[in-house]
Design a protein around this motif. Structure first.
Motif, PDB file in Angstrom:
ATOM      1  N   TRP A 149       0.836  -1.213   0.000  1.00  0.00           N
ATOM      2  CA  TRP A 149       0.000   0.000   0.000  1.00  0.00           C
ATOM      3  C   TRP A 149       0.866   1.256   0.000  1.00  0.00           C
ATOM      4  N   ARG A 162       1.000   4.283  -2.817  1.00  0.00           N
ATOM      5  CA  ARG A 162       0.850   5.709  -2.513  1.00  0.00           C
ATOM      6  C   ARG A 162       2.031   6.533  -2.982  1.00  0.00           C
ATOM      7  N   ALA A 182     -10.432   3.691  -1.360  1.00  0.00           N
ATOM      8  CA  ALA A 182     -10.570   5.142  -1.284  1.00  0.00           C
ATOM      9  C   ALA A 182     -11.479   5.539  -0.127  1.00  0.00           C
ATOM     10  N   VAL A 212      -6.140   5.307  -0.255  1.00  0.00           N
ATOM     11  CA  VAL A 212      -5.759   6.125  -1.406  1.00  0.00           C
ATOM     12  C   VAL A 212      -6.876   7.145  -1.612  1.00  0.00           C
ATOM     13  N   THR A 213      -6.608   8.166  -2.416  1.00  0.00           N
ATOM     14  CA  THR A 213      -7.684   9.059  -2.812  1.00  0.00           C
ATOM     15  C   THR A 213      -8.435   8.443  -3.986  1.00  0.00           C
ATOM     16  N   GLN A 217      -6.345   8.813  -7.033  1.00  0.00           N
ATOM     17  CA  GLN A 217      -5.272   7.815  -7.087  1.00  0.00           C
ATOM     18  C   GLN A 217      -5.826   6.460  -7.522  1.00  0.00           C
ATOM     19  N   ALA A 218      -6.992   6.108  -7.007  1.00  0.00           N
ATOM     20  CA  ALA A 218      -7.605   4.829  -7.384  1.00  0.00           C
ATOM     21  C   ALA A 218      -7.841   4.767  -8.880  1.00  0.00           C
TER      22      ALA A 218
END
Length: 456
Positions: free
Chosen positions: A302, A306, A353, A358-359, A362-363
């Motif tokens: 993870w 990121r 998310a 993640v945002t 980002q996803a």
């Protein structure tokens, strides 16, 4: 009058999240409009309260067609993709025979055109080490090339002929040949000599329980193979992409080379959600290569997502039958490695998310834009913009996806022990491929031939 107008969604664009109306004409995005711009359309979709994403692109996917239709077909597995919000799949070259010549490539391409419900691209296998074959597949539209740094699977030699290059000189030559095409080399990275060593140690104990799988392929097997292929690539300078990174050790090794050569990596939902305990729980149904790891490896992956060390989350969707998994349930050495998962890539990342891992932006990059950029199709796919292909995924972040394998669309649904029973925050509502709705509210509407062949 336009063909389709999607009104009121929060649209994820390259500039960020915006409230827009999206107009589709034919198979293209015709315009991004301010909300409630007067527009005549043959079909209007009220997407108020929902999010519109660029269609997901699964860059690591297996059908194996035309081999083993009992496991899955172009139609069955791309129906599953449609149900999961995936609008393009990159099909790996494992088949019977392996996709290692232009003739085999063309046969697979034409079958995909006839049967696929979503768009598809094809990898070639360069391991025959003949320039005319590698160049020939590039001319026919190969998206990239795939190699294994391991021996072929026993009793499946024809499926892996041209794909497995366990010797360093073979790997070097494959990199040189692919470099001439300008395409990416994707690597299944495990060191065969080191794997032989650990496998012999475990087999000497006489054990065949599920935990032996991970013990025979520890993280150093993966990390060493990454280091070796990257060292060879220092001589060549081709574009390199490491498939299904599973461990902290492998990720650390990948990072050492990033910034020094053009090398990227991916991981998969199963490595982000499950530990080696799943092997004890599910036995052969949880056997995948490379194996599942530890909680600390999940945490490291993870973090790699990121910080950009890993550019993509992809499924390695790999269907088998219950009979194949059950025959080997008491002997993990004999179990075929692989599991389905294409239906839950998008919900899993929406859930990530929602949990703040993640945002949302980002996803979207991890399941769509980054893969499109890496493999040379961005601009047409992987984004919502005027002129881009109308491959779109409409999702409801407030709804949940509750997984019941009896309702899955993959022909391999009954081997899904990973996702069955899980709940994800976020649900795919509608999937649009080439401007046509192929999935809506639990029903696949797409037909064979709706998908198109994608070349770089």
């Amino acid at each position: 009058m336009i063909d389709l107008l999607i009104r009121g969604a929060a649209v994820i664009t390259p500039e960020g999240q915006q409230r827009l109306d999206v107009a589709v004409q034919g198979d293209k995005i015709a315009a991004l409009l301010e909300p409630n711009t007067p527009t005549e359309a043959k079909e209007v979709v009220d997407a108020t309260g929902k999010h519109l994403l660029p269609g997901a692109i699964d860059i690591h996917f297996h059908v194996r067609a035309p081999a083993y239709p009992v496991r899955g077909t172009w139609e069955s597995e791309t129906r599953a993709a449609a149900a999961g919000g995936v609008t393009t799949v990159f099909e790996m070259p494992i088949s019977k025979p392996c996709c290692a010549t232009p003739e085999i490539f063309v046969n697979r391409r034409e079958q995909g055109k006839r049967e696929a419900v979503v768009n598809f691209a094809l990898y070639g296998a360069p391991g025959m080490l003949r320039a005319e074959l590698v160049q020939g597949m590039a001319a026919e539209g190969a998206i990239a090339y795939k190699i294994f740094t391991t021996d072929p699977v026993p009793n499946r030699l024809d499926e892996f002929e041209g794909l497995c290059v366990p010797e360093e000189w073979q790997q070097l030559r494959a990199l040189e040949l692919v470099k001439e095409t300008g395409l990416v080399t994707v690597v299944h990275a495990e060191s065969q000599p080191l794997m032989n060593h650990y496998t012999a140690l475990v087999k000497a104990t006489g054990r065949n329980d599920a935990s032996t799988h991970g013990e025979s392929r520890p993280p150093v097997v993966e990390a060493l193979a990454i280091s070796k292929i990257a060292t060879l690539n220092d001589l060549v300078g081709t574009k390199l992409h490491i498939a299904h990174v599973t461990s902290k050790h492998a990720l650390q090794t990948l990072r050492k080379w990033q910034g020094h050569q053009d090398i990227s990596g991916e991981t998969c939902p199963q490595y982000l959600l499950f530990t080696e305990q799943a092997l004890a729980d599910f036995g052969s149904y949880a056997k995948i290569n490379p194996p599942l790891r530890t909680p600390s490896d999940i945490e490291a992956l993870w973090e790699g997502i990121r910080d950009g060390s890993l550019i993509s989350v992809t499924t390695d969707h790999s269907p088998f039958t219950v009979e194949e998994k059950e025959r080997a349930r008491a002997d993990i050495w004999a179990a075929p490695p692989g599991a389905p998962g294409v239906e839950f890539l998008v919900p899993m990342m929406l859930d990530a998310a929602a949990r703040g891992l993640v945002t949302l932006e980002q996803a979207v990059a991890l399941i769509s834009s980054n893969g499109a950029k890496r493999f040379g199709i961005y601009g047409r796919k992987g984004l919502i913009a005027k002129g881009a292909d109308a491959d779109l995924t409409l999702v409801d972040l407030q709804a949940k996806t509750v997984v019941d394998r009896a309702r899955e669309f993959s022909q391999s649904r009954n081997t899904d022990y990973f996702f069955h029973g899980k709940t994800f925050q976020g649900r795919v509502v509608r999937t649009i491929v080439n401007g046509k709705t192929v999935f809506l509210d639990g029903e696949v509407l797409g037909k064979p031939g709706d998908g198109r062949f994608v070349r770089p």
